[in-house]
Design a protein around this motif. Structure first.
Motif, mmCIF file in Angstrom:
data_model
loop_
_atom_site.group_PDB
_atom_site.id
_atom_site.type_symbol
_atom_site.label_atom_id
_atom_site.label_comp_id
_atom_site.label_asym_id
_atom_site.label_seq_id
_atom_site.Cartn_x
_atom_site.Cartn_y
_atom_site.Cartn_z
ATOM 1 N N TRP A 28 -4.097 1.613 2.061
ATOM 2 C CA TRP A 28 -4.469 0.876 1.033
ATOM 3 C C TRP A 28 -3.377 0.222 0.328
ATOM 4 O O TRP A 28 -3.111 -0.996 -0.126
ATOM 5 C CB TRP A 28 -5.440 1.528 0.094
ATOM 6 N N THR A 29 -2.474 1.419 0.155
ATOM 7 C CA THR A 29 -1.134 1.063 -0.631
ATOM 8 C C THR A 29 -0.153 -0.009 0.033
ATOM 9 O O THR A 29 0.320 -1.002 -0.642
ATOM 10 C CB THR A 29 -0.567 2.291 -0.990
ATOM 11 N N TRP A 30 -0.031 0.288 1.350
ATOM 12 C CA TRP A 30 0.638 -0.633 2.176
ATOM 13 C C TRP A 30 0.077 -2.057 1.993
ATOM 14 O O TRP A 30 0.840 -2.918 1.727
ATOM 15 C CB TRP A 30 0.780 -0.275 3.564
ATOM 16 N N GLY A 31 -1.076 -2.482 1.882
ATOM 17 C CA GLY A 31 -1.828 -3.259 1.953
ATOM 18 C C GLY A 31 -1.470 -4.290 0.713
ATOM 19 O O GLY A 31 -1.141 -5.415 0.452
ATOM 20 N N MET A 32 -1.554 -3.511 -0.537
ATOM 21 C CA MET A 32 -1.202 -3.847 -1.873
ATOM 22 C C MET A 32 0.448 -4.222 -2.123
ATOM 23 O O MET A 32 0.758 -5.163 -2.696
ATOM 24 C CB MET A 32 -1.396 -2.839 -2.841
#
Length: 406
Positions: A262-266
């Motif tokens: 999720w953090t990578w996507g953000m």
């Protein structure tokens, strides 16, 4: 509409990840019921990836020709059959056949959406969608841990697979209703686009593909192998966890992966705007995973679920390689490029899963204790990962990522 399409794909990928990882939670139950050795368990878990890998080359060509919707629906029908075969198994051969069919059946669950995103989304959105698809996969892996452990005493492992077959059928309905049909790619007005080669030779020979392949095989494949199988047996047989404690450990490993993706996507759009692409991030970040794996080997019984969570999270830099490989090729080759790289990854998962089982048994036969056998097998795995990283770092001086042409 884009959100609905993403959710339809994501639900199917959630189920494929649940199927992929459930072996780690079921390992104690299946080992006891069918008297499985470590090598049997490794082969059983790897059977999923064997079926998965076997379909990748035809899958890429079919995706380029027929599109994500039609191909994914056909493959998911095989996954339904695999769940039913596994649920009715009376011996190891039946279990293995079911796992191979499951792996083959869900083998399009990530490649189909990534092929569609390559055409439908810009590069920044592709990187974000890739990370969030992997986040959905991590959610499936979370569901394969404590929820499955809690369900086992209530329903047993066989009805669990009947339910998965039904849920895959529901996913097929969503894909049939909401995913757009494929239309031949149209060139820009006034542009002449030569026909794409029909085979995989141009993919295998591409310098960027060759640079990424060892990382995909050992590091990406090894991360999945640890997450979906060997972290569980390590926690039980080396760190002394109970079956429930191991399921809790796997649960938190997968929650950590979910949050990381999720953090990578953000972060990916922000990083790309600042010139921090996949190559630079992989080169800078992956040494951390090598150091953590070395620490796990040295710590031995003291390394439990938290250590394996750190290792898997530190490996996620390599997940950036998948959309980067897709963007290194024209749209007409995207399905084949992504599927070829996925073949490399899941061939690696199969080899690492089975190979570690064989290595553990071999070191035990040579007289090492269970703990030392696991540590020695992980030492071999660390050497392979280090070699793959050094190949990537060396190749950077010679190969430059080629920007794709629409």
């Amino acid at each position: 509409m884009a959100v609905i399409v993403f959710l339809a794909f994501a639900f199917a990928y959630f189920l494929s990840a649940l199927l992929r990882a459930v072996t780690a939670t079921l390992a104690p139950t299946l080992s006891q019921e069918f008297t499985l050795h470590a090598s049997d368990l490794g082969l059983l878990a790897g059977g999923y990836f064997l079926g998965f890998s076997a379909t990748q080359l035809p899958l890429g060509a079919w995706l380029d020709r027929h599109g994500p919707q039609k191909v994914l629906l056909g493959f998911l029908g095989v996954a339904v059959a695999g769940c039913l075969v596994f649920s009715m198994a009376t011996g190891f051969s039946g279990l293995l056949a079911g796992r191979v069919l499951c792996g083959a059946g869900v083998s399009a669950c990530l490649m189909a959406p990534l092929t569609g995103y390559r055409r439908w989304f810009d590069p920044t959105a592709q990187m974000r969608a890739n990370s969030w698809m992997l986040m959905t996969g991590s959610l499936g892996m979370v569901a394969s841990t404590l929820p499955v452990q809690w369900a086992l005493p209530l329903v047993g492992w066989r009805p669990l697979f009947w339910g998965l077959a039904v849920l895959i059928g529901v996913a097929m309905v969503g894909i049939a209703l909401w995913v757009p049909r494929w239309h031949a790619a149209q060139p820009a007005p006034g542009a002449a686009v030569p026909p794409a080669p029909g085979g995989y030779g141009v993919v295998w020979r591409h310098p960027y593909f060759q640079r990424m392949a060892p990382l995909g095989f050992f590091v990406y494949g090894g991360m999945v192998a640890m997450q979906t199988l060997w972290a569980g047996p390590w926690m039980q047989q080396v760190a002394g966890y109970s079956a429930l404690e191991s399921a809790v450990g796997l649960f938190w490993i997968n929650v950590s992966m979910l949050c990381t993706f999720w953090t990578w996507g953000m972060l990916n759009p922000w990083l790309l705007r600042r010139g921090l692409g996949a190559d630079r991030l992989i080169l800078a970040g992956l040494p951390l995973s090598l150091l953590i794996l070395l620490a796990i080997i040295i710590a031995g019984p003291a390394a439990g679920g938290a250590a394996w969570a750190l290792f898997c999270v530190s490996c996620t830099f390599v997940s950036l390689s998948q959309p980067a490989v897709g963007m290194a090729f024209p749209q007409a080759l995207a399905g084949r490029a992504l599927s070829a790289f996925n073949l490399v990854i899941f061939a690696g998962v199969f080899v690492v899963q089975w190979g570690i089982g064989l290595a553990v048994d071999a070191f035990a036969a040579a007289g090492l204790s269970t703990t030392e056998s696991f540590r020695a097998a992980m030492g071999v795995f660390l050497a392979c990962n280090t070699g793959a990283y050094l190949w990537f770092a060396r190749a950077q001086r010679h190969n430059v990522l080629q920007t794709s042409v629409p």
